[in-house]
Structure formats: structure tokens, C-alpha cells
Design a protein around this motif. Structure first.
Motif, short mmCIF file in Angstrom:
data_model
loop_
_atom_site.label_atom_id
_atom_site.label_comp_id
_atom_site.label_asym_id
_atom_site.label_seq_id
_atom_site.Cartn_x
_atom_site.Cartn_y
_atom_site.Cartn_z
N ALA A 1 -0.67 7.79 -4.37
CA ALA A 1 0.85 8.57 -4.12
C ALA A 1 0.73 9.56 -2.57
O ALA A 1 1.99 9.22 -2.14
CB ALA A 1 0.74 9.97 -5.00
N MET A 2 -0.21 9.65 -2.32
CA MET A 2 -0.25 10.00 -0.86
C MET A 2 0.13 9.19 0.53
O MET A 2 0.76 9.21 1.49
CB MET A 2 -1.46 10.68 -0.31
CG MET A 2 -1.99 12.19 -1.23
SD MET A 2 -0.61 13.43 -1.12
CE MET A 2 0.12 13.15 -2.81
N VAL A 3 -0.36 7.97 0.07
CA VAL A 3 0.00 6.59 0.83
C VAL A 3 1.33 6.28 0.97
O VAL A 3 1.81 5.69 1.74
CB VAL A 3 -1.13 5.52 0.35
CG1 VAL A 3 -0.71 4.09 1.13
CG2 VAL A 3 -2.53 6.10 0.73
N VAL A 4 1.87 5.94 -0.46
CA VAL A 4 3.30 5.46 -0.80
C VAL A 4 4.28 6.58 -0.70
O VAL A 4 5.43 6.13 -0.79
CB VAL A 4 3.52 4.67 -1.93
CG1 VAL A 4 2.62 3.35 -1.94
CG2 VAL A 4 3.15 5.46 -3.33
N GLY A 5 3.94 7.92 -0.70
CA GLY A 5 5.05 9.04 -0.56
C GLY A 5 5.64 9.12 -1.93
O GLY A 5 6.86 9.64 -1.72
N ARG A 6 5.10 8.49 -2.79
CA ARG A 6 5.78 8.74 -4.26
C ARG A 6 4.76 8.67 -5.45
O ARG A 6 3.73 8.36 -5.04
CB ARG A 6 6.92 7.91 -4.51
CG ARG A 6 6.67 6.55 -4.20
CD ARG A 6 7.79 5.60 -4.93
NE ARG A 6 7.37 4.21 -4.45
CZ ARG A 6 6.37 3.29 -5.01
NH1 ARG A 6 5.63 3.79 -6.03
NH2 ARG A 6 6.28 2.23 -4.64
N SER A 7 5.02 8.84 -6.72
CA SER A 7 4.14 8.55 -7.56
C SER A 7 3.66 7.08 -7.64
O SER A 7 4.57 6.51 -7.43
CB SER A 7 4.54 9.16 -8.87
OG SER A 7 5.80 8.33 -9.36
N ALA A 8 2.31 6.78 -7.91
CA ALA A 8 1.72 5.65 -7.98
C ALA A 8 0.61 5.33 -8.96
O ALA A 8 -0.13 6.38 -9.13
CB ALA A 8 1.59 5.14 -6.72
N ASN A 9 0.55 4.31 -9.63
CA ASN A 9 -0.76 4.03 -10.56
C ASN A 9 -1.93 3.51 -9.71
O ASN A 9 -1.83 2.25 -9.32
CB ASN A 9 -0.25 3.20 -11.49
CG ASN A 9 -1.42 2.84 -12.69
OD1 ASN A 9 -2.61 3.39 -12.47
ND2 ASN A 9 -1.00 2.15 -13.66
N GLY A 10 -2.73 4.54 -9.25
CA GLY A 10 -3.82 3.98 -8.46
C GLY A 10 -4.93 3.15 -9.10
O GLY A 10 -5.20 2.21 -8.39
N ARG A 11 -4.66 3.12 -10.27
CA ARG A 11 -5.33 2.08 -10.83
C ARG A 11 -5.17 0.47 -10.92
O ARG A 11 -5.75 -0.35 -10.90
CB ARG A 11 -5.82 2.10 -12.67
CG ARG A 11 -6.19 3.62 -13.08
CD ARG A 11 -6.25 3.79 -14.43
NE ARG A 11 -7.07 2.86 -15.17
CZ ARG A 11 -8.43 2.98 -15.06
NH1 ARG A 11 -9.12 3.96 -14.85
NH2 ARG A 11 -8.98 2.10 -15.82
N THR A 12 -3.92 0.48 -10.65
CA THR A 12 -3.38 -1.01 -10.40
C THR A 12 -3.13 -1.26 -8.91
O THR A 12 -3.30 -2.40 -8.53
CB THR A 12 -2.22 -1.35 -11.29
OG1 THR A 12 -1.14 -0.46 -10.92
CG2 THR A 12 -2.49 -1.25 -12.69
N GLU A 13 -2.82 -0.14 -8.43
CA GLU A 13 -2.48 -0.34 -6.72
C GLU A 13 -3.64 -0.70 -5.88
O GLU A 13 -3.45 -1.29 -4.86
CB GLU A 13 -1.61 0.70 -6.39
CG GLU A 13 -0.39 0.98 -7.17
CD GLU A 13 0.81 0.11 -6.52
OE1 GLU A 13 0.46 -0.82 -5.58
OE2 GLU A 13 1.83 0.13 -7.01
N TRP A 14 -4.68 -0.07 -6.16
CA TRP A 14 -5.93 -0.32 -5.23
C TRP A 14 -6.57 -1.41 -5.86
O TRP A 14 -6.84 -1.53 -6.91
CB TRP A 14 -6.98 0.96 -5.30
CG TRP A 14 -6.39 2.23 -4.83
CD1 TRP A 14 -5.88 3.56 -5.55
CD2 TRP A 14 -6.39 2.59 -3.30
NE1 TRP A 14 -5.53 4.33 -4.51
CE2 TRP A 14 -5.80 3.86 -3.22
CE3 TRP A 14 -6.85 1.81 -2.13
CZ2 TRP A 14 -5.54 4.32 -1.91
CZ3 TRP A 14 -6.47 2.58 -1.05
CH2 TRP A 14 -5.77 3.87 -0.83
#
Length: 316
Positions: free
Chosen positions: A275-288
């Protein structure tokens, strides 16, 4: 492999929210902690008449993500705590809700020792940045003999080991993970390095690339990683954290107009980091995704858990 430690906890009054003592095997230190509401009982304990260091801990009204902490020392901790229990108008401190004091079982801590230890503790708390430090300044005490300085450095490490067990995280290090996929110079074994691969997150629309790694139950975004220029989801629960990272200089603007992580920073989950990288909520389990294989964080974690379960089943 990291060596295990034995910590002995004792519930003084038999309840989990009352007075609690903690000791580490082969360490002369003794920890006593409790809520402010139990202060009348705490100051009657023999530890409070000894020389030691103490922490006053309470919430930060302006930053719910971290506590306020005051670090002090005294050759009569109980007397000093009574002074702190007064109102602000009377010279006390209102913010704190819990107290933790560290003394020595062999009572060999001197005033010079605790002054030096207090300085080390304040320095550590400032460096780690997990709390709002109420102390105005840190005094450097350099008059301690070299051997005693080494003893206090060891004493500090034991304090940093036991405090998180008691729920105090403000001294726990947030520096870079010790290995980047088994890079040259790593102090980890091959097995340990494989358990903590480096992950990458790419946001092509804005030209963002960030790197992360899991260590000791936290997900680190690594120094130099890029982030979106501004927060894009007003009102989201992560927005105050993003603002705090800007104010503290963790996120800084770079020459491309994007934000950049000025140092490694630890998050409680890969989703908070994303979320801190994309500036909004994000699912880190799939984004990383693993930098070497492209496997998502979630897939990697499931694989690690499955392999551990299979290995355990074979042993049984």
C-alpha cells in the motif's frame, strides 16, 4: 541457526494484566512491569528501591501507530515513579499507562552504569524510530571504564531481547534483513537465506519498482525502492501511516518526481508494505513476487508451510 533463549515470566498477582516479572537465564538483569493502576503495589516491591532504568509507556494521541515512551534512570526507581505519577502541573507526566523497570538481581548496577545505559537506550530508541520519545535530550556519559561499557552493551542486548516478549516493541531493530537471497557476505546459512527470498513489486503505469524481504515476522521494503508520488485513496486507514513516512523522511521525493524509500522500513504485513508503494490499498500476497522465480509472496509462503508440514510428518 539462531540459538534459543529461555525467559522466565512470573505473574505476581496471578493475572495477565497485573504485575509481571521477567528474567533471562544467565543474565543478572531483572524486569518488572505493570499498569499504572497497579503503581501502589509496584512501588512496594524491593526492586523499586534499587538502582535501575525504567520506561514509561503510553499512547500517542497524534499517532496511533506508535507509543509515547519516556526513558529514565534512578538509584531509587520507586521514588522517581512517585514523582512521575503527579499531574503535569505538579511536575509529573500524564501520558503513561504502563511502566517497566530494569534492575540487577546481584545489585551491582551503579549510578554510573544506569546513566550510561540510559544514554544507550535513548540512542537505540531514536535510531529504531518505533516510538515517540518524550525525553528532551540524550546525555553522553563517557566516564565509564571500557570493561563496564562492554557489560552495559551486553545488558542492553538482553533488554532488547526481553522487552518484545512483554509487548514493548520500541527497541526492536528495524534495520535491513541480514541476507538478500544469499548474497555474498551473508551471515546466514544457505537454508536460512532460501527461507527469506527477495521480492519485487512493479507498477508499470507509474514506472515504479520496489523491493522487499521478510525477516523476523515483518516485511521490509528495502532502501532505494520507489513509491507513488502521492496517496491516491483519501480516508483509507493506511493514509496516516503514509503521511507519517513522509514526515519522518522515510519516503522522500527523487529526481523522477516519484517517492523513494530513504532507508529500509519494516511493515507488519506485505499488504501494508504494498500500500505504501502504490499509494492505495493493495494485496501484498499477490503483488509482491520473487525476484528470481516470479512466484508470488502468497505462493511462496504456502510452499514453505507445506514443506515444513511434510518434513514434520516424515519425522513423526
Amino acid at each position: 541457526m539462531t540459538q534459543g533463549r529461555s525467559i522466565r515470566l512470573f505473574l505476581v498477582d496471578g493475572t495477565p494484566h497485573g504485575l509481571l516479572t521477567a528474567e533471562i537465564m544467565n543474565w543478572t538483569g531483572h524486569v518488572l512491569t505493570g499498569p499504572r493502576g497497579k503503581l501502589s503495589e509496584l512501588v512496594q516491591r524491593p526492586e523499586c528501591g534499587r538502582t535501575g532504568v525504567y520506561f514509561l509507556v503510553g499512547p500517542d494521541a497524534e499517532n496511533s501507530a506508535r507509543p509515547q515512551v519516556y526513558i529514565g534512570e534512578s538509584d531509587d526507581v520507586g521514588k522517581r515513579l512517585k514523582q512521575h505519577n503527579r499531574t503535569e502541573e505538579q511536575g509529573g507526566k500524564d501520558f503513561w499507562e504502563k511502566v517497566c523497570l530494569i534492575t540487577s538481581k546481584d545489585q551491582n548496577l551503579t549510578k554510573a552504569h544506569v546513566k550510561y545505559l540510559e544514554s544507550l537506550l535513548i540512542q537505540q530508541a531514536q535510531r529504531v524510530g518505533r516510538c515517540t520519545l518524550v525525553n528532551g535530550t540524550r546525555h553522553d556519559y563517557i566516564g565509564l571504564p571500557e570493561a563496564d561499557q562492554a557489560d552495559m552493551a551486553f545488558f542492553l542486548e538482553q533488554i532488547r531481547t526481553v522487552l518484545p516478549v512483554l509487548g514493548f516493541e520500541f527497541l526492536r531493530d528495524s534495520s535491513r534483513p541480514p541476507s538478500r537471497d544469499g548474497a555474498e557476505g551473508s551471515s546466514l546459512s544457505a537454508d536460512e537465506a532460501a527461507a527469506s527470498p527477495r521480492f519485487r513489486m512493479i507498477f508499470p503505469k507509474y514506472g515504479i519498482t520496489a523491493y522487499g524481504q521478510e525477516a523476523e515476522g515483518e516485511f521490509f521494503v528495502l532502501e532505494g525502492s520507489q513509491a507513488r508520488a502521492s496517496w491516491a485513496a483519501p480516508g483509507h486507514s493506511y493514509q496516516p501511516l503514509h503521511q507519517r513516512l513522509l514526515e519522518e523522511g522515510v519516503l522522500v521525493e527523487d529526481e523522477t518526481g516519484l517517492l523513494r524509500f530513504s532507508r529500509d522500513y519494516a511493515f507488519s504485513s506485505p499488504s501494508a508494505a504494498a500500500a505504501m508503494v502504490v499509494g492505495r490499498s493493495a494485496n501484498g500476497r499477490t503483488e509482491w513476487k520473487r525476484e528470481d522465480t516470479g512466484q508470488t509472496y502468497g505462493e511462496w509462503q504456502e510452499q514453505v508451510v507445506s514443506e515444513a508440514a511434510e518434513s514434520s510428518a516424515e519425522v513423526l
